[in-house]
Scaffold this motif. Structure first.
Motif, short mmCIF file in Angstrom:
data_model
loop_
_atom_site.label_atom_id
_atom_site.label_comp_id
_atom_site.label_asym_id
_atom_site.label_seq_id
_atom_site.Cartn_x
_atom_site.Cartn_y
_atom_site.Cartn_z
N PRO A 79 0.83 -1.21 0.00
CA PRO A 79 0.00 0.00 0.00
C PRO A 79 0.86 1.26 0.00
O PRO A 79 1.30 1.73 1.04
CB PRO A 79 -0.80 -0.13 1.30
CG PRO A 79 0.05 -0.97 2.19
CD PRO A 79 0.81 -1.90 1.28
N TRP A 80 1.08 1.81 -1.16
CA TRP A 80 1.87 3.04 -1.27
C TRP A 80 1.01 4.21 -0.83
O TRP A 80 -0.15 4.32 -1.19
CB TRP A 80 2.34 3.25 -2.70
CG TRP A 80 3.26 2.18 -3.14
CD1 TRP A 80 2.94 1.12 -3.94
CD2 TRP A 80 4.63 2.02 -2.81
NE1 TRP A 80 4.03 0.33 -4.11
CE2 TRP A 80 5.10 0.85 -3.44
CE3 TRP A 80 5.52 2.74 -2.03
CZ2 TRP A 80 6.39 0.41 -3.32
CZ3 TRP A 80 6.81 2.30 -1.91
CH2 TRP A 80 7.23 1.15 -2.56
N ARG A 81 1.60 5.10 -0.09
CA ARG A 81 0.88 6.29 0.37
C ARG A 81 0.93 7.37 -0.68
O ARG A 81 1.96 7.66 -1.25
CB ARG A 81 1.51 6.83 1.65
CG ARG A 81 1.04 6.13 2.87
CD ARG A 81 1.65 6.72 4.08
NE ARG A 81 1.21 8.09 4.25
CZ ARG A 81 1.43 8.78 5.34
NH1 ARG A 81 2.06 8.25 6.34
NH2 ARG A 81 1.03 10.02 5.45
N ASP A 82 -0.18 7.96 -0.93
CA ASP A 82 -0.26 9.16 -1.74
C ASP A 82 -1.01 10.19 -0.92
O ASP A 82 -2.22 10.33 -1.04
CB ASP A 82 -0.97 8.90 -3.07
CG ASP A 82 -1.09 10.16 -3.89
OD1 ASP A 82 -0.20 11.02 -3.77
OD2 ASP A 82 -2.06 10.29 -4.65
N ALA A 83 -0.30 10.83 -0.03
CA ALA A 83 -0.95 11.70 0.93
C ALA A 83 -0.73 13.17 0.60
O ALA A 83 -0.52 13.98 1.47
CB ALA A 83 -0.43 11.38 2.32
N SER A 84 -0.77 13.52 -0.68
CA SER A 84 -0.50 14.89 -1.04
C SER A 84 -1.78 15.70 -1.24
O SER A 84 -1.71 16.85 -1.61
CB SER A 84 0.34 14.93 -2.32
OG SER A 84 -0.35 14.27 -3.37
N GLY A 85 -2.93 15.12 -1.00
CA GLY A 85 -4.18 15.81 -1.25
C GLY A 85 -4.79 16.42 0.01
O GLY A 85 -4.19 16.46 1.07
N TRP A 86 -6.01 16.89 -0.17
CA TRP A 86 -6.77 17.52 0.90
C TRP A 86 -8.09 16.79 1.07
O TRP A 86 -8.65 16.28 0.11
CB TRP A 86 -7.07 18.98 0.56
CG TRP A 86 -5.87 19.84 0.55
CD1 TRP A 86 -5.01 20.04 -0.48
CD2 TRP A 86 -5.39 20.63 1.63
NE1 TRP A 86 -4.02 20.91 -0.10
CE2 TRP A 86 -4.23 21.29 1.19
CE3 TRP A 86 -5.83 20.84 2.93
CZ2 TRP A 86 -3.50 22.14 2.00
CZ3 TRP A 86 -5.10 21.70 3.73
CH2 TRP A 86 -3.95 22.35 3.27
N VAL A 87 -8.61 16.78 2.27
CA VAL A 87 -9.94 16.25 2.55
C VAL A 87 -10.84 17.45 2.80
O VAL A 87 -10.56 18.28 3.68
CB VAL A 87 -9.91 15.32 3.79
CG1 VAL A 87 -11.32 14.86 4.13
CG2 VAL A 87 -9.02 14.14 3.56
N VAL A 88 -11.90 17.56 2.02
CA VAL A 88 -12.83 18.67 2.14
C VAL A 88 -14.15 18.13 2.68
O VAL A 88 -14.73 17.21 2.11
CB VAL A 88 -13.05 19.38 0.79
CG1 VAL A 88 -14.04 20.51 0.93
CG2 VAL A 88 -11.72 19.88 0.24
N VAL A 89 -14.62 18.70 3.78
CA VAL A 89 -15.87 18.28 4.41
C VAL A 89 -16.92 19.35 4.15
O VAL A 89 -16.70 20.53 4.43
CB VAL A 89 -15.68 18.08 5.93
CG1 VAL A 89 -16.98 17.64 6.58
CG2 VAL A 89 -14.57 17.07 6.21
N THR A 90 -18.06 18.93 3.59
CA THR A 90 -19.16 19.87 3.34
C THR A 90 -20.42 19.35 4.02
O THR A 90 -20.62 18.15 4.15
CB THR A 90 -19.44 20.04 1.83
OG1 THR A 90 -19.77 18.77 1.27
CG2 THR A 90 -18.25 20.61 1.10
N ARG A 91 -21.24 20.31 4.46
CA ARG A 91 -22.55 20.00 5.02
C ARG A 91 -23.55 20.92 4.34
O ARG A 91 -23.36 22.15 4.32
CB ARG A 91 -22.58 20.21 6.53
CG ARG A 91 -23.90 19.81 7.16
CD ARG A 91 -24.00 20.07 8.65
NE ARG A 91 -23.74 21.47 8.92
CZ ARG A 91 -22.80 21.90 9.78
NH1 ARG A 91 -22.04 21.05 10.42
NH2 ARG A 91 -22.63 23.19 9.97
#
Length: 127
Positions: free
Chosen positions: A30-42
């Protein structure tokens, strides 16, 4: 009598074993690709934006301030671990890590999306 297993055979088997190990490392770890963002919307409004490479627990509240969902960001993945909705379908969805993937909790009107980072590859059917 003739020998059936020689030095050339041993070299061939060793090279084949090394090749198999390389294929395993490239495709199955499992290679990590942790360069993104998590966006939470309600309700369509952004209520939080978090780095995918930072391990943290995010408590998502409803409009009254009560915690409705718990999002855990760890190991380059975002996973909904708790929800107060009756069906808990968002909790049973797999963790997300690639751009464009979503976690959705319809009763609480919460959507978690990964933006940036590595795009999801097309599979053989989608091509």
């Amino acid at each position: 009598m003739r020998r059936r297993f020689g030095k050339a055979d041993a070299i061939f088997i060793g090279a084949l074993a090394v090749l198999c190990l390389l294929v395993f490392l490239l495709f199955f770890l499992p290679w990590r690709d942790a360069s993104g963002w998590v966006v939470v919307t309600r309700d369509g409004e952004v209520i939080g934006r978090y780095r995918l490479d930072g391990d943290q627990t995010v408590e998502i509240t409803d409009v009254s301030g009560k915690v409705s969902n718990v999002l855990v960001i760890a190991d380059g993945r975002a996973d909904m671990t708790e929800a107060d909705c009756p069906d808990k379908l968002c909790v049973h969805q797999r963790a997300i890590r690639r751009a464009g993937e979503n976690l959705v909790c319809l009763p609480n009107r919460v959507v978690v999306t990964v933006e940036g980072g590595k795009e999801d590859e097309l599979d053989g059917i989608a091509q």
